[in-house]
Write a protein that holds these residues in place. Sequence first.
Motif, mmCIF file in Angstrom:
data_model
loop_
_atom_site.group_PDB
_atom_site.id
_atom_site.type_symbol
_atom_site.label_atom_id
_atom_site.label_comp_id
_atom_site.label_asym_id
_atom_site.label_seq_id
_atom_site.Cartn_x
_atom_site.Cartn_y
_atom_site.Cartn_z
ATOM 1 N N ALA A 234 0.833 -1.208 0.000
ATOM 2 C CA ALA A 234 0.000 0.000 0.000
ATOM 3 C C ALA A 234 0.866 1.256 0.000
ATOM 4 N N SER A 235 1.998 1.209 0.707
ATOM 5 C CA SER A 235 2.808 2.433 0.767
ATOM 6 C C SER A 235 3.475 2.708 -0.579
ATOM 7 N N LYS A 236 3.852 1.661 -1.302
ATOM 8 C CA LYS A 236 4.394 1.882 -2.650
ATOM 9 C C LYS A 236 3.329 2.478 -3.570
ATOM 10 N N GLN B 101 11.324 -5.487 -0.946
ATOM 11 C CA GLN B 101 11.480 -4.660 0.262
ATOM 12 C C GLN B 101 11.855 -3.216 -0.086
ATOM 13 N N ASN B 102 12.258 -2.984 -1.307
ATOM 14 C CA ASN B 102 12.699 -1.637 -1.702
ATOM 15 C C ASN B 102 11.567 -0.803 -2.275
ATOM 16 N N THR B 103 11.647 0.504 -2.070
ATOM 17 C CA THR B 103 10.902 1.461 -2.886
ATOM 18 C C THR B 103 11.968 2.263 -3.625
ATOM 19 N N GLY B 104 11.825 2.358 -4.922
ATOM 20 C CA GLY B 104 12.881 2.966 -5.727
ATOM 21 C C GLY B 104 14.093 2.054 -5.773
ATOM 22 N N LYS B 105 15.229 2.664 -6.028
ATOM 23 C CA LYS B 105 16.457 1.898 -6.246
ATOM 24 C C LYS B 105 16.990 1.335 -4.934
ATOM 25 N N MET B 106 17.354 0.069 -4.941
ATOM 26 C CA MET B 106 18.004 -0.557 -3.777
ATOM 27 C C MET B 106 19.516 -0.452 -3.974
ATOM 28 N N VAL B 107 20.198 0.181 -3.008
ATOM 29 C CA VAL B 107 21.667 0.281 -3.071
ATOM 30 C C VAL B 107 22.241 -0.084 -1.706
#
Lengths: 330, 330
Positions: free
Chosen positions: B179-181, B321-327
Amino acid sequence: MREVRLVSRPVGMPTAENFELVEVDLPEPTDGQVLVRNHFMSVDPYMRGRMNDVKSYVPPFELGKAMEGGAVGEVVASANPALAVGDLVLHNLGWRDVALVPDKGARRIEAIEGVSLSAYLGVLGMPGLTAYVGLLDIAEFKPGDAVFVSGAAGAVGSVVGQIAKARGASRVIGSAGTASKVAWLRGIGFDAAFDYHEGPVRARLKEAAPDGIDVYFDNVGGEHLEAAISALRPYGRVAMCGAISAYNATDAPPGPNNLSLAVGKRLTLRGYIVSDHNRRMKDYLPEMSTWLAEGKVQWQETVVDGLENATEAFQGLLTGQNTGKMVVKL
Amino acid sequence: MREVRLVSRPVGMPTAENFELVEVDLPEPTDGQVLVRNHFMSVDPYMRGRMNDVKSYVPPFELGKAMEGGAVGEVVASANPALAVGDLVLHNLGWRDVALVPDKGARRIEAIEGVSLSAYLGVLGMPGLTAYVGLLDIAEFKPGDAVFVSGAAGAVGSVVGQIAKARGASRVIGSAGTASKVAWLRGIGFDAAFDYHEGPVRARLKEAAPDGIDVYFDNVGGEHLEAAISALRPYGRVAMCGAISAYNATDAPPGPNNLSLAVGKRLTLRGYIVSDHNRRMKDYLPEMSTWLAEGKVQWQETVVDGLENATEAFQGLLTGQNTGKMVVKL
């Protein structure tokens, strides 16, 4: 005159009950119409789709009305200054002995010495153009490509394979449904051909094309498409022309479980409908005429006699009773 | 210095046992090499494929050796006249604190005021270019198109949707896994977004795009691709970028059971690999820089701290688990 009407929508394979052969009065042409005595009518796989009541690129056949499809015949009465009695024409009102064709609905064709008029329903008509456009424009065939075509003994597939050879394919492989079709394919120049009933398509294709393929011309869908995706080399292309394996399916058939290979292999799969490409007929006809004259392309027909047997011809087409183009002589 | 090695090939979801964090001696650069202190390393979905021992567009990671992947860092020792100590560089030897990068293996980058260096691993790097090329070149996006993108809250998907808006899409729809994404996607300008856990994708897409779509950007495969094929309008295009739903599958997942719709709808499905299109970076970077400056594109990162947590970051990427790019910050 008689016509074949669709009276109920088939569920699965069409049966005799879905159709009715009806006598109707012979009409008089007016306002640019012509009355055509049909000599041959075409049965084609796409007609199965039009028997379903679903939105598609052409509207479904209407219940209680005569079906339609390619036909060739002779003008017997004309209210059109451009067409005279005796002219030979190609039009889209098959499934009847005599057709009342509207203005601009008929194209005059020439009789060719030694060639049956029915060629205009096959190698010189829509199926031939389907092969040409699908191979050259949709699959972007290049000389040196290895080409696999399914339904290879049909009106479209047999032309695809021969155009590929004539245009410089490195290897042409075809699949078909009987040993005699396979033998015919070898006889007309396919480098390899197999009967898809004899073991998994993937294994048979691997034997026939151990180094893989660059182009797959899909008439069949299902297991054939899955096998082709596995066999395609990087930057391979699929012309999606039809999926006859699914036309009579009542449940959605499984899709290719390896489609994600298209990412790493950079594959392109493209569907098309030949009627979007009619402008290519002017390129196709001279080229095909040359190939026919040079003997580079051979063609064959399966001819069924009489309108009363047209629905059986259509059923036979869906079960692969034909080699080459299936037509009905009227 | 430390490096993460692949010590066994994952079956299904990678586990801690597949990797080993190893201390190695700091080497000296020679012959054009540079020694780079990595500041950030990238984890990307494509790395899952390289963990399998299968022939693909890039060779698999070798067992017992450090893995590879995008990284940015600072030159700390140089045997290369073109790169000086203190230069910031982008290279492909992530998964280690310090990298000995061969001649021509590092590209100098500029620090941008107020922008994290890690942007070169995301919106200004390979994922951003993947979005640009896939949408514009592979799916042949045109202004007015309605676009659906799956995995829309990821590094690639979030940029796809925003480029589509910036270039004049009529409607942009995204799917994501929480939901948050979904809320984030609405906040950055998606016209509609849904959580694919909430009911069948086909039904959710139908609600979000009742008039259908023209372009589908596929990061997910599986049920998403099937739903998109149903929703695509005639002449629709699919950019096949990835199929994260299948990356950990141990059995072949089912394919789209409606793929034969591609014939009548004249669909094109095309897979691609961004490294074939690096020449487009010169077009992408100025255009994206303008969009970023104008606030037309927003980006987000999920930052995990420390090489010792890199494999967890990778697992987190595969489970969304990521929103946007995972680094990973090193």
